[in-house]
Design a protein around this motif. Sequence first.
Motif, PDB file in Angstrom:
ATOM      1  N   VAL A  61       0.822  -1.148  -0.076  1.00  0.00           N
ATOM      2  CA  VAL A  61       0.054  -0.003  -0.158  1.00  0.00           C
ATOM      3  C   VAL A  61       0.776   1.308   0.043  1.00  0.00           C
ATOM      4  CG1 VAL A  61      -1.826   1.461   1.279  1.00  0.00           C
ATOM      5  CG2 VAL A  61      -1.923  -1.201   1.132  1.00  0.00           C
ATOM      6  N   GLY A  62       1.836   1.289   1.002  1.00  0.00           N
ATOM      7  CA  GLY A  62       2.865   2.598   0.917  1.00  0.00           C
ATOM      8  C   GLY A  62       3.578   2.611  -0.282  1.00  0.00           C
ATOM      9  N   THR A  63       4.129   1.813  -0.666  1.00  0.00           N
ATOM     10  CA  THR A  63       5.287   2.127  -1.645  1.00  0.00           C
ATOM     11  C   THR A  63       4.193   2.174  -2.992  1.00  0.00           C
ATOM     12  OG1 THR A  63       6.803   0.353  -0.756  1.00  0.00           O
ATOM     13  CG2 THR A  63       6.865   0.968  -3.136  1.00  0.00           C
ATOM     14  N   GLY A  64       3.167   1.589  -3.179  1.00  0.00           N
ATOM     15  CA  GLY A  64       2.521   1.712  -4.570  1.00  0.00           C
ATOM     16  C   GLY A  64       1.592   3.164  -4.353  1.00  0.00           C
ATOM     17  N   SER A  65       1.032   3.505  -3.207  1.00  0.00           N
ATOM     18  CA  SER A  65       0.400   4.770  -3.357  1.00  0.00           C
ATOM     19  C   SER A  65       1.438   5.845  -3.527  1.00  0.00           C
ATOM     20  CB  SER A  65      -0.180   5.020  -2.067  1.00  0.00           C
ATOM     21  OG  SER A  65      -1.385   3.778  -1.903  1.00  0.00           O
ATOM     22  N   GLY A  66       2.506   5.790  -2.583  1.00  0.00           N
ATOM     23  CA  GLY A  66       3.755   6.710  -3.010  1.00  0.00           C
ATOM     24  C   GLY A  66       4.134   6.832  -4.241  1.00  0.00           C
ATOM     25  N   ALA A  67       4.342   5.760  -4.736  1.00  0.00           N
ATOM     26  CA  ALA A  67       5.134   5.894  -6.033  1.00  0.00           C
ATOM     27  C   ALA A  67       4.004   6.573  -7.213  1.00  0.00           C
ATOM     28  CB  ALA A  67       5.194   4.341  -6.695  1.00  0.00           C
ATOM     29  N   ILE A  68       2.684   6.342  -6.914  1.00  0.00           N
ATOM     30  CA  ILE A  68       1.795   7.068  -7.832  1.00  0.00           C
ATOM     31  C   ILE A  68       1.624   8.508  -7.768  1.00  0.00           C
ATOM     32  CG2 ILE A  68      -0.735   7.276  -8.115  1.00  0.00           C
ATOM     33  CD1 ILE A  68      -1.135   4.117  -7.559  1.00  0.00           C
ATOM     34  N   VAL A  69       1.720   8.878  -6.304  1.00  0.00           N
ATOM     35  CA  VAL A  69       1.651  10.467  -5.958  1.00  0.00           C
ATOM     36  C   VAL A  69       3.041  10.952  -6.327  1.00  0.00           C
ATOM     37  CG1 VAL A  69       1.666  12.044  -4.107  1.00  0.00           C
ATOM     38  CG2 VAL A  69      -0.015  10.170  -4.213  1.00  0.00           C
ATOM     39  N   GLY A  70       4.137  10.310  -6.427  1.00  0.00           N
ATOM     40  CA  GLY A  70       5.504  10.766  -6.840  1.00  0.00           C
ATOM     41  C   GLY A  70       5.812  10.997  -8.217  1.00  0.00           C
ATOM     42  N   GLY A  71       5.071   9.861  -8.663  1.00  0.00           N
ATOM     43  CA  GLY A  71       5.031   9.649 -10.242  1.00  0.00           C
ATOM     44  C   GLY A  71       4.333  10.921 -10.791  1.00  0.00           C
ATOM     45  N   ALA A  73       3.410  13.882  -9.446  1.00  0.00           N
ATOM     46  CA  ALA A  73       4.282  15.217  -9.147  1.00  0.00           C
ATOM     47  C   ALA A  73       5.282  15.360 -10.016  1.00  0.00           C
ATOM     48  CB  ALA A  73       4.732  15.143  -7.684  1.00  0.00           C
ATOM     49  N   GLY A  74       6.323  14.040 -10.341  1.00  0.00           N
ATOM     50  CA  GLY A  74       7.272  14.272 -11.224  1.00  0.00           C
ATOM     51  C   GLY A  74       6.967  14.697 -12.564  1.00  0.00           C
ATOM     52  N   SER A  75       5.366  14.084 -12.993  1.00  0.00           N
ATOM     53  CA  SER A  75       5.320  14.321 -14.323  1.00  0.00           C
ATOM     54  C   SER A  75       4.761  16.194 -14.652  1.00  0.00           C
ATOM     55  CB  SER A  75       4.119  13.555 -14.758  1.00  0.00           C
ATOM     56  OG  SER A  75       2.851  14.102 -13.935  1.00  0.00           O
ATOM     57  N   THR A  76       4.839  16.391 -13.678  1.00  0.00           N
ATOM     58  CA  THR A  76       4.450  18.096 -13.952  1.00  0.00           C
ATOM     59  C   THR A  76       5.869  18.959 -13.984  1.00  0.00           C
ATOM     60  OG1 THR A  76       4.650  18.609 -11.481  1.00  0.00           O
ATOM     61  CG2 THR A  76       2.535  17.856 -12.513  1.00  0.00           C
ATOM     62  N   VAL A  77       7.152  18.231 -13.873  1.00  0.00           N
ATOM     63  CA  VAL A  77       8.098  19.026 -14.029  1.00  0.00           C
ATOM     64  C   VAL A  77       8.854  18.991 -15.439  1.00  0.00           C
ATOM     65  CG1 VAL A  77      10.608  19.076 -13.256  1.00  0.00           C
ATOM     66  CG2 VAL A  77       8.785  18.593 -11.734  1.00  0.00           C
ATOM     67  N   GLY A  80       9.275  16.742 -22.284  1.00  0.00           N
ATOM     68  CA  GLY A  80      10.169  15.906 -23.334  1.00  0.00           C
ATOM     69  C   GLY A  80      10.690  14.769 -22.333  1.00  0.00           C
ATOM     70  N   LYS A  81      12.108  14.395 -22.525  1.00  0.00           N
ATOM     71  CA  LYS A  81      12.777  13.610 -21.724  1.00  0.00           C
ATOM     72  C   LYS A  81      12.926  13.835 -20.167  1.00  0.00           C
ATOM     73  CE  LYS A  81      15.443  11.165 -25.335  1.00  0.00           C
ATOM     74  NZ  LYS A  81      16.906  10.657 -25.941  1.00  0.00           N
ATOM     75  N   GLY A  82      13.048  15.269 -19.961  1.00  0.00           N
ATOM     76  CA  GLY A  82      13.139  15.643 -18.747  1.00  0.00           C
ATOM     77  C   GLY A  82      12.035  15.282 -17.845  1.00  0.00           C
ATOM     78  N   ARG A  83      10.890  15.602 -18.558  1.00  0.00           N
ATOM     79  CA  ARG A  83       9.533  15.202 -17.705  1.00  0.00           C
ATOM     80  C   ARG A  83       9.732  13.500 -17.471  1.00  0.00           C
ATOM     81  NH1 ARG A  83       3.762  17.036 -19.884  1.00  0.00           N
ATOM     82  NH2 ARG A  83       4.844  19.079 -18.874  1.00  0.00           N
ATOM     83  N   SER A  84       9.965  12.717 -18.530  1.00  0.00           N
ATOM     84  CA  SER A  84      10.027  11.315 -18.108  1.00  0.00           C
ATOM     85  C   SER A  84      11.140  10.969 -17.064  1.00  0.00           C
ATOM     86  CB  SER A  84      10.320  10.729 -19.374  1.00  0.00           C
ATOM     87  OG  SER A  84       9.535  11.015 -20.499  1.00  0.00           O
ATOM     88  N   ILE A  85      12.032  11.405 -17.051  1.00  0.00           N
ATOM     89  CA  ILE A  85      13.099  11.413 -15.954  1.00  0.00           C
ATOM     90  C   ILE A  85      12.436  11.849 -14.880  1.00  0.00           C
ATOM     91  CG2 ILE A  85      15.312  11.978 -15.121  1.00  0.00           C
ATOM     92  CD1 ILE A  85      16.426  12.068 -18.090  1.00  0.00           C
ATOM     93  N   ALA A  86      11.991  12.892 -14.522  1.00  0.00           N
ATOM     94  CA  ALA A  86      11.359  13.510 -13.494  1.00  0.00           C
ATOM     95  C   ALA A  86      10.089  12.452 -12.923  1.00  0.00           C
ATOM     96  CB  ALA A  86      10.883  14.722 -13.615  1.00  0.00           C
ATOM     97  N   THR A  87       9.465  11.829 -13.662  1.00  0.00           N
ATOM     98  CA  THR A  87       8.255  11.107 -13.440  1.00  0.00           C
ATOM     99  C   THR A  87       9.008   9.983 -12.773  1.00  0.00           C
ATOM    100  OG1 THR A  87       6.985  11.811 -15.269  1.00  0.00           O
ATOM    101  CG2 THR A  87       6.265   9.841 -14.367  1.00  0.00           C
ATOM    102  N   VAL A  88      10.081   9.366 -13.524  1.00  0.00           N
ATOM    103  CA  VAL A  88      10.327   8.145 -12.941  1.00  0.00           C
ATOM    104  C   VAL A  88      11.353   8.363 -11.546  1.00  0.00           C
ATOM    105  CG1 VAL A  88      12.521   6.348 -12.978  1.00  0.00           C
ATOM    106  CG2 VAL A  88      10.929   6.894 -15.069  1.00  0.00           C
ATOM    107  N   ILE A  89      11.941   9.534 -11.266  1.00  0.00           N
ATOM    108  CA  ILE A  89      12.433   9.849  -9.912  1.00  0.00           C
ATOM    109  C   ILE A  89      11.468  10.049  -9.153  1.00  0.00           C
ATOM    110  CG2 ILE A  89      13.827  11.641  -8.950  1.00  0.00           C
ATOM    111  CD1 ILE A  89      15.658  11.671 -11.519  1.00  0.00           C
ATOM    112  N   GLY A  90      10.416  10.790  -9.541  1.00  0.00           N
ATOM    113  CA  GLY A  90       9.264  11.055  -8.651  1.00  0.00           C
ATOM    114  C   GLY A  90       8.606   9.638  -7.967  1.00  0.00           C
ATOM    115  N   ALA A  91       8.291   8.936  -8.848  1.00  0.00           N
ATOM    116  CA  ALA A  91       7.780   7.750  -8.371  1.00  0.00           C
ATOM    117  C   ALA A  91       8.611   6.857  -7.682  1.00  0.00           C
ATOM    118  CB  ALA A  91       7.719   6.659  -9.719  1.00  0.00           C
ATOM    119  N   VAL A  92       9.774   6.638  -7.691  1.00  0.00           N
ATOM    120  CA  VAL A  92      10.851   6.085  -6.831  1.00  0.00           C
ATOM    121  C   VAL A  92      10.830   6.914  -5.662  1.00  0.00           C
ATOM    122  CG1 VAL A  92      13.224   5.397  -6.412  1.00  0.00           C
ATOM    123  CG2 VAL A  92      12.145   5.081  -8.832  1.00  0.00           C
TER     124      VAL A  92
END
Length: 154
Positions: A61-71, A73-77, A80-92
């Motif tokens: 629950v914690g990891t999955g929910s946190g990854a969704i929220v982080g992803g 949040a990262g997708s708003t940064v 292009g490729k920068g957004r994809s990288i930010a999405t992955v980093i945010g999810a992790v």
Amino acid sequence: MKKPGYLFIALLVSVTLVGCTRGLTGTTYTRDEARRVQTVQYGTVESVTPVVIEGRNEGIVGTGSGAIVGGLAGSTVGGGKGRSIATVIGAVAGGLAGQAAEKSLTTSQGQEITLRMESGEILSVIQEVENDQYFRPGDRIRLLKQGGVTRVAY
């Protein structure tokens, strides 16, 4: 374009984590435990020691929910490729934060209860403290056993 309410999503994740906690008190039963025969023994509390019952660290629950929220949040940064990288980093990062939050939210105050049973046997049971009420030395108790679950109750 309007962005989703991340505060609302974080609140939803927190409520979900708290809702998934399962009590370990002497009066908390799962649905499967209801209406089943328990053996009962009587005894007296010898001593009580406060303990901490570690929270769950299952990560589902914690990891999955946190990854969704982080992803999200990262997708708003960036773009292009920068957004994809930010999405992955945010999810992790969100996954790690969510896992830590789950463990923290499910950690509870416990008590180790040492018992002298009427048979003379000495036992120790650890269970969650309910409503800040600790057992006290000299208390008469019932020891309830069902399958692999043991509870101390008045």
